[in-house]
Design a protein around this motif. Structure first.
Motif, short mmCIF file in Angstrom:
data_model
loop_
_atom_site.label_atom_id
_atom_site.label_comp_id
_atom_site.label_asym_id
_atom_site.label_seq_id
_atom_site.Cartn_x
_atom_site.Cartn_y
_atom_site.Cartn_z
N ALA A 366 -46.10 -18.88 29.29
CA ALA A 366 -47.27 -18.96 30.16
C ALA A 366 -48.44 -19.61 29.43
O ALA A 366 -48.56 -19.50 28.21
CB ALA A 366 -47.66 -17.55 30.62
N CYS A 367 -49.28 -20.27 30.20
CA CYS A 367 -50.49 -20.86 29.62
C CYS A 367 -51.45 -19.73 29.24
O CYS A 367 -51.73 -18.84 30.05
CB CYS A 367 -51.14 -21.78 30.64
N ILE A 368 -51.92 -19.75 28.01
CA ILE A 368 -52.85 -18.70 27.56
C ILE A 368 -54.30 -19.21 27.58
O ILE A 368 -55.19 -18.59 27.02
CB ILE A 368 -52.48 -18.18 26.16
N HIS A 369 -54.48 -20.37 28.19
CA HIS A 369 -55.84 -20.93 28.38
C HIS A 369 -56.59 -21.09 27.06
O HIS A 369 -57.79 -20.83 26.99
CB HIS A 369 -56.64 -20.07 29.36
N CYS A 370 -55.88 -21.52 26.03
CA CYS A 370 -56.53 -21.68 24.73
C CYS A 370 -57.37 -22.96 24.68
O CYS A 370 -58.24 -23.10 23.83
CB CYS A 370 -55.48 -21.70 23.62
N GLY A 371 -57.04 -23.91 25.55
CA GLY A 371 -57.82 -25.15 25.61
C GLY A 371 -57.44 -26.21 24.58
O GLY A 371 -58.05 -27.28 24.54
N ARG A 372 -56.42 -25.94 23.78
CA ARG A 372 -56.07 -26.94 22.76
C ARG A 372 -55.60 -28.26 23.38
O ARG A 372 -55.85 -29.32 22.85
CB ARG A 372 -54.95 -26.39 21.87
N CYS A 373 -54.90 -28.15 24.50
CA CYS A 373 -54.41 -29.38 25.14
C CYS A 373 -55.58 -30.21 25.65
O CYS A 373 -55.52 -31.45 25.63
CB CYS A 373 -53.44 -29.05 26.26
N VAL A 374 -56.63 -29.54 26.09
CA VAL A 374 -57.81 -30.27 26.59
C VAL A 374 -58.47 -31.02 25.43
O VAL A 374 -58.86 -32.18 25.55
CB VAL A 374 -58.81 -29.29 27.25
N PRO A 383 -54.57 -30.75 30.79
CA PRO A 383 -53.11 -30.69 30.94
C PRO A 383 -52.60 -29.30 31.33
O PRO A 383 -51.64 -29.19 32.11
CB PRO A 383 -52.59 -31.09 29.56
N GLY A 384 -53.23 -28.25 30.81
CA GLY A 384 -52.77 -26.90 31.15
C GLY A 384 -52.88 -26.64 32.64
O GLY A 384 -51.95 -26.14 33.28
N ILE A 385 -54.03 -26.99 33.20
CA ILE A 385 -54.23 -26.77 34.65
C ILE A 385 -53.27 -27.65 35.46
O ILE A 385 -52.63 -27.21 36.41
CB ILE A 385 -55.70 -27.05 35.02
N VAL A 415 -49.61 -29.87 20.69
CA VAL A 415 -50.50 -28.81 20.20
C VAL A 415 -50.35 -27.48 20.94
O VAL A 415 -50.93 -26.48 20.53
CB VAL A 415 -52.00 -29.25 20.29
N CYS A 416 -49.59 -27.48 22.03
CA CYS A 416 -49.56 -26.26 22.87
C CYS A 416 -48.85 -25.10 22.15
O CYS A 416 -47.66 -25.19 21.83
CB CYS A 416 -48.84 -26.56 24.19
N PRO A 417 -49.54 -23.97 21.90
CA PRO A 417 -48.90 -22.85 21.20
C PRO A 417 -47.89 -22.11 22.07
O PRO A 417 -47.10 -21.33 21.56
CB PRO A 417 -50.10 -21.94 20.85
N SER A 418 -47.92 -22.36 23.38
CA SER A 418 -46.98 -21.68 24.27
C SER A 418 -45.72 -22.51 24.50
O SER A 418 -44.86 -22.11 25.30
CB SER A 418 -47.63 -21.39 25.62
N GLY A 419 -45.63 -23.66 23.86
CA GLY A 419 -44.42 -24.47 24.00
C GLY A 419 -44.17 -24.93 25.42
O GLY A 419 -43.02 -25.03 25.86
N ARG A 420 -45.25 -25.21 26.13
CA ARG A 420 -45.07 -25.64 27.52
C ARG A 420 -44.66 -27.12 27.58
O ARG A 420 -45.24 -27.95 26.87
CB ARG A 420 -46.36 -25.41 28.31
N PRO A 421 -43.71 -27.44 28.43
CA PRO A 421 -43.26 -28.84 28.55
C PRO A 421 -44.26 -29.65 29.39
O PRO A 421 -43.99 -30.04 30.51
CB PRO A 421 -41.89 -28.71 29.24
N LEU A 422 -45.42 -29.88 28.80
CA LEU A 422 -46.54 -30.43 29.58
C LEU A 422 -46.27 -31.85 30.07
O LEU A 422 -46.62 -32.21 31.20
CB LEU A 422 -47.82 -30.36 28.75
N VAL A 423 -45.66 -32.68 29.23
CA VAL A 423 -45.42 -34.07 29.65
C VAL A 423 -44.43 -34.10 30.81
O VAL A 423 -44.60 -34.87 31.77
CB VAL A 423 -44.91 -34.91 28.47
S1 SF4 Z 1 -52.44 -25.76 24.99
FE1 SF4 Z 1 -50.85 -24.74 26.19
S2 SF4 Z 1 -51.49 -22.61 26.29
FE2 SF4 Z 1 -53.29 -23.77 25.59
S3 SF4 Z 1 -54.41 -24.25 27.48
FE3 SF4 Z 1 -53.03 -25.94 27.12
S4 SF4 Z 1 -51.17 -25.46 28.27
FE4 SF4 Z 1 -52.35 -23.56 28.09
#
Ligand code: SF4
Ligand code: SF4
Length: 443
Positions: A366-374, A383-385, A415-423
């Motif tokens: 799950a996205c933890i809203h850390c903002g690193r992707c932004v 990207p998280g949103i 950079v995503c710590p949750s390992g989300r397949p953002l691309v």
């Molecule tokens: S880096 Fe990953 S966990 Fe952090 S806000 Fe972006 S999608 Fe969510």
């Protein structure tokens, strides 16, 4: 202080280039069979002009452009058209291809006469040559070159940027081309500048290639081409990032480089333009990096389009252990391929083999809203949103949140710590929006 601006976001991955950066380009051996896909570019598929049983020569037209945004395809050697069949492409979809059985003669077609007096040749004639030779963006995008050279009349282009950054890790094909054929790149840049009618030509090279920077500073003297060394920062070679770094101009969201008066071409594209004009040589081969820890003899080869991935790996001595992943392109923007039959195409800059401990495992947490992707996104996206919108199939929202500005650079996933397949979420969102638009238009 750097002599360029620094774009927002981005990352600093290990560049992983030392395996092949000192490996001079080797000519690939002539193979008995080439499987040449028709759709090697972005745009309309070209139209076949040969049939099974035809004899063809090296550089002969196999398929003509199927529209303005399309590209010609030429034979990689002389021989016989053995079949026209569907093959697996690097995107995992079947595509039509011409199978050319070599006659071992490698006899050249001479339909495209050299244009030695290019400085006195009309720009439109030069542009036509670029199209006839099937030149596309050789940095991987494979967008037809002549289209970028045809801005609408109300767009004024004053700057040509030649991209020698090669910011993608692991790949060194552009670096080798720059070291081995600098004059060809500069000639191509000058031809491109003549077609566009621009005086300002900038060549951007990242600082991790000091030999290339030094060589070009010397070779460009008196040519009007200005070399700029750029900080090593991924994705420095993205069009919008490179334009900003070199000119300070910001391409607006949804816009194109021509909106800020710039055209960007890769060093490989510039070299291909020089060959098309001065030698009458169409694009049927390119430098390909074959690399990765499982590869026995990593290096760079001048390979013909239509070479299978299996043959490319064989040229590099095969493998010392089985890879768990094979990528067409580099680790950030390349695509995993699922068949060793996938052919080398005009936009194939490299083949990368990875071991198990080098492969990113997406956990899809799950996205933890850390903002690193932004912070990392060089396109100012969230990207998280966007990924949550894609998961919830709210593709309408993803479009409103500028999903189409995503260049699929992979910084967010890196950079995503949750390992989300953002691309993958970005790609899906864009594909769904396009599919829905087509469905709405009844296509
Ligand atoms: S880096 Fe990953 S966990 Fe952090 S806000 Fe972006 S999608 Fe969510
Ligand atoms: S959202 Fe797209 S452009 Fe932004 S970091 Fe992710 S892949 Fe790159």
């Amino acid at each position: 202080m750097p002599d360029h601006l620094i774009f927002r976001g981005g990352i600093h991955p290990d560049d992983y280039k030392s395996l092949t950066s000192a490996s001079a380009t080797r000519p690939a051996p002539l193979l008995p069979l080439y499987t040449v896909p028709l759709q090697q570019h972005i745009g309309a598929p070209p139209k076949l002009v040969v049939k099974k049983g035809d004899r063809v020569l090296r550089g002969q037209l196999l398929a003509a452009p199927g529209g303005f945004v399309s590209a010609a395809v030429h034979s990689p050697t002389s021989g016989t058209v053995k079949a026209i069949e569907a093959v697996m492409g690097p995107l995992g979809a079947l595509c039509q291809a011409v199978v050319v059985e070599s006659d071992g003669q490698d006899e050249a077609d001479t339909s495209l006469a050299p244009i030695p007096d290019w400085e006195n040749t009309a720009p439109d004639m030069l542009k036509k040559r670029v199209a006839d030779a099937g030149v596309v963006g050789m940095g991987g995008a494979a967008f037809p070159c002549h289209v970028k050279l045809s801005p609408p009349p109300h767009k004024t282009i004053d700057t040509l940027i030649i991209n020698g950054t090669e910011c993608e890790p692991a790949l060194t094909d552009d670096h080798r081309l720059m070291l081995e054929h600098p004059e060809r790149i500069i000639l191509g840049a000058r031809i491109l500048a003549r077609i566009l009618g621009v005086r300002e030509v900038l060549l951007g090279i990242e600082k991790n290639k000091p030999d290339a920077i030094k060589l070009f500073r010397k070779t460009t003297e008196g040519t009007g081409v200005r070399v700029v060394s750029l900080r090593v920062h991924y994705p420095q070679g993205g069009e919008k990032q490179l334009i900003y770094a070199l000119t300070g101009r910001k391409v607006p969201a949804g816009g194109l480089p021509m909106d800020v008066g710039a055209v960007v071409q890769n060093v490989g594209t510039a070299a291909a333009v020089a060959e098309a004009v001065l030698e009458g040589k169409p694009v049927y081969e390119r430098i390909v990096t074959v690399t990765g820890s499982p590869v026995a003899d990593p290096g760079n080869w001048l390979m013909r389009c239509g070479t299978s991935t299996a043959d490319a790996i064989r040229m590099a001595g095969g493998v010392t252990r089985d890879p768990v992943k094979i990528i067409s392109g580099g680790p950030m923007m390349g695509r995993s391929i699922y068949s060793l039959d996938v052919p080398i195409m005009k936009g194939t800059s490299g083949i990368l083999l990875l071991d198990a401990d080098e492969v990113v495992q997406y956990s899809g947490g799950a996205c933890i809203h850390c903002g690193r992707c932004v912070d990392a996104c060089p396109m100012n996206l969230a990207p998280g949103i966007l990924s949550v919108q894609a998961e919830n199939e709210r593709f309408d929202l993803a479009e409103q949140w500028y999903a189409f500005d995503c260049m699929e650079c992979g910084c967010c996933a890196y950079v995503c710590p949750s390992g989300r397949p953002l691309v993958q979420h970005m790609r899906r969102a864009k594909a769904e929006v396009v599919a829905r638009r087509r469905a709405a238009q009844g296509k």
